[in-house]
Design an enzyme around this catalytic site. Structure first.
Site: not given
Length: 133
Positions: A11, A72-73, A75-77
């Site tokens: 990120h 981990l999960a 999402g938008v990214h």
């Protein structure tokens, strides 16, 4: 000899230790798997960006690239931003990456998700914390 490129995506953060987590993980992967060329790239705040890291592969003798998010999960990214940078449509996992004289396969991996290795790691951390009692 051609190699496979691995782009580990983080990120990014204003906190240096978050960048270090990604770069050190990329270094560990490279040490354990010397037959790959491992780079890291960041969504925001840190350098190199995902695009900059992909561009570095143009100078390498690679025959394919796997883009692996260290998230981990979903999402938008994961679902929109990173695929957009890679030139992939929503939900698409395979594409092409242009080198100077040819195109090579580019694949996009899933985030970590629920994984037995992650559960084991969390138990290891819990036991270390419990040792403080």
């Amino acid at each position: 000899m051609t190699k496979t490129g691995i782009l580990l995506v983080g990120h990014g953060s204003k906190k240096e230790y978050n960048k270090d987590l990604i770069t050190k993980t990329a270094d560990l992967i490279q040490q354990k798997h010397p037959d790959y060329i491992v780079r890291c790239g960041f969504m925001e705040f840190n350098q190199p960006t995902i695009k900059e890291s992909l561009d570095m592969f143009r100078n390498d003798n690679v025959d394919s690239i796997a883009v692996v998010p260290l998230f981990l999960a979903r999402g938008v990214h994961i679902d929109e931003d990173i695929p957009g940078i890679l030139g992939l449509a929503a939900g698409q996992k395979r594409g092409l990456f242009a080198l100077a004289n040819k195109e090579i396969p580019l694949v996009y991996a899933d985030p970590i998700g629920p994984n037995p290795l992650l559960a084991d790691l969390m138990m290891e951390n819990a036991k270390a914390a419990l040792d403080l009692i």
